[in-house]
Design an enzyme around this catalytic site. Structure first.
Site, PDB file in Angstrom:
ATOM      1  N   HIS A  93      10.439  22.017 -58.020  1.00 46.19           N
ATOM      2  CA  HIS A  93      10.616  21.670 -56.604  1.00 46.19           C
ATOM      3  C   HIS A  93       9.303  21.196 -55.977  1.00 46.19           C
ATOM      4  CE1 HIS A  93      11.582  22.591 -52.252  1.00 46.19           C
ATOM      5  NE2 HIS A  93      12.619  21.886 -52.654  1.00 46.19           N
ATOM      6  N   ASP A 148      16.764  31.137 -50.465  1.00 48.90           N
ATOM      7  CA  ASP A 148      15.919  30.026 -50.842  1.00 48.90           C
ATOM      8  C   ASP A 148      16.274  29.778 -52.314  1.00 48.90           C
ATOM      9  OD1 ASP A 148      13.935  28.402 -49.621  1.00 48.90           O
ATOM     10  OD2 ASP A 148      12.330  29.433 -50.705  1.00 48.90           O
ATOM     11  N   LYS A 164      19.804  27.290 -49.845  1.00 49.88           N
ATOM     12  CA  LYS A 164      19.088  26.180 -49.194  1.00 49.88           C
ATOM     13  C   LYS A 164      17.822  25.829 -49.963  1.00 49.88           C
ATOM     14  CE  LYS A 164      16.544  29.220 -46.104  1.00 49.88           C
ATOM     15  NZ  LYS A 164      15.250  29.018 -46.771  1.00 49.88           N
ATOM     16  N   CYS A 184      10.915  30.837 -42.491  1.00 48.47           N
ATOM     17  CA  CYS A 184      12.353  30.576 -42.454  1.00 48.47           C
ATOM     18  C   CYS A 184      13.038  31.224 -41.249  1.00 48.47           C
ATOM     19  CB  CYS A 184      12.985  30.993 -43.770  1.00 48.47           C
ATOM     20  SG  CYS A 184      12.454  29.879 -45.102  1.00 48.47           S
ATOM     21  N   HIS A 242       8.455  29.773 -56.542  1.00 51.37           N
ATOM     22  CA  HIS A 242       9.235  30.925 -56.041  1.00 51.37           C
ATOM     23  C   HIS A 242      10.711  30.541 -55.958  1.00 51.37           C
ATOM     24  CE1 HIS A 242       8.552  28.411 -52.496  1.00 51.37           C
ATOM     25  NE2 HIS A 242       9.680  28.917 -52.028  1.00 51.37           N
ATOM     26  N   HIS A 276      15.640  27.004 -55.065  1.00 45.06           N
ATOM     27  CA  HIS A 276      14.994  25.751 -55.458  1.00 45.06           C
ATOM     28  C   HIS A 276      15.280  25.374 -56.910  1.00 45.06           C
ATOM     29  CE1 HIS A 276      12.868  25.895 -51.716  1.00 45.06           C
ATOM     30  NE2 HIS A 276      12.067  26.887 -52.037  1.00 45.06           N
ATOM     31  N   ASP A 308      16.936  35.051 -46.380  1.00 48.25           N
ATOM     32  CA  ASP A 308      16.068  35.055 -47.570  1.00 48.25           C
ATOM     33  C   ASP A 308      15.528  36.432 -47.990  1.00 48.25           C
ATOM     34  OD1 ASP A 308      16.539  32.382 -47.230  1.00 48.25           O
ATOM     35  OD2 ASP A 308      14.454  31.768 -47.044  1.00 48.25           O
TER      36      ASP A 308
HETATM   37  C1  VGL Z   1      10.047  30.696 -47.228  1.00 47.91           C
HETATM   38  C2  VGL Z   1       8.048  29.793 -47.872  1.00 47.91           C
HETATM   39  C3  VGL Z   1       8.669  28.976 -48.773  1.00 47.91           C
HETATM   40  C4  VGL Z   1      10.783  31.671 -46.367  1.00 47.91           C
HETATM   41  C5  VGL Z   1      10.697  29.879 -48.126  1.00 47.91           C
HETATM   42  O1  VGL Z   1      11.880  32.111 -46.758  1.00 47.91           O
HETATM   43  O2  VGL Z   1      10.257  32.035 -45.285  1.00 47.91           O
HETATM   44  N1  VGL Z   1       8.721  30.636 -47.101  1.00 47.91           N
HETATM   45  N2  VGL Z   1       9.989  29.026 -48.907  1.00 47.91           N
HETATM   46 ZN    ZN Z   2      10.894  28.027 -50.626  1.00 49.51          ZN
END
Ligand code: VGL
Ligand code: ZN
Length: 206
Positions: A55, A49, A109, A154, A84, A51, A11
């Site tokens: 979401h 990430d 994902k 993550c 995000h 979405h 990510d």
């Molecule tokens: C993440 C919060 C929400 C991450 C992803 O990549 O750590 N954190 N979505």
């Molecule tokens: Zn996320």
């Protein structure tokens, strides 16, 4: 690196870097170490990430909720974030200074509207696989070097799932950064990963 070694880049997207909607402090500090390492690996799997709009992990998707609140979805606790990494937006793109050329796989994902996915291996129901385990298995990868964002979300869930799948895990300690929310805690995540059998190495030794 040996063929059995794979790099997992978690990510490293604009929204998690300074200026992004869910910026991790010094999130862009992972770029240098990751770019120096990635060319040495034959297998480099990078996650995003990714979405859909609306979401369920976004506070704005719930009436009267704000970031930091939690909701229950089908019996699963969901922490609510600012909006995000909406798929195909600038915030969801890899950081422009991330060298994506060595990537062998890009895995999106968190694509289900109602189910979040922190780990690169399983969605947050802890059952739905992303396919990454099969990909690594077919390539003979038995050890994963994990880097990226965020250490206590993550990256943490990815590391714990990798260990539970029987992979050896190295956390590249200068190539991760954490959110460190007062509720969660970066040091608790680091302790738990260490206790579970993760090796910690600086990128210079990878
Ligand atoms: C993440 C919060 C929400 C991450 C992803 O990549 O750590 N954190 N979505
Ligand atoms: Zn996320």
């Amino acid at each position: 690196m040996k063929k059995s070694d794979a790099l997992l880049v978690i990510d490293v997207q604009n929204d998690f870097c300074p200026g992004g909607c869910l910026a991790v402090p010094e999130g862009d500090g992972v770029l240098g170490p990751i770019n120096r390492m990635s060319g040495n690996f034959q297998t480099v799997a990078a996650t995003r990430d990714w979405h859909p709009p609306g979401h369920a992990s976004f506070a704005a998707s719930w009436e009267g909720k704000k970031p930091g609140d939690t909701v229950s979805i089908d019996g699963l606790n969901q922490y609510l974030w600012p909006e995000h990494c909406v798929r195909n937006t600038r915030g969801a793109q890899f950081h422009e200074n991330l060298d994506t050329r060595p990537f062998s796989l890009v895995l999106n994902k968190g694509r289900s509207l109602k189910l979040d996915s922190y780990s690169a291996f399983f969605e947050n129901d802890r059952k739905t696989p992303t396919g990454l385990s099969g990909y690594l298995g077919e390539l003979g990868a038995t050890k994963v070097y994990v880097c990226g964002l965020a250490t206590d979300y993550c990256v943490f869930f990815t590391v714990m799932d990798a260990l539970s799948l029987g992979l050896a895990v190295v956390l590249v300690e200068d190539a991760v950064r954490g959110v460190d929310l007062p509720s969660g805690g970066l040091s608790a995540a680091l302790d738990a990963m260490k206790k579970a059998g993760t090796d910690f190495l600086p990128s210079g030794k990878v």
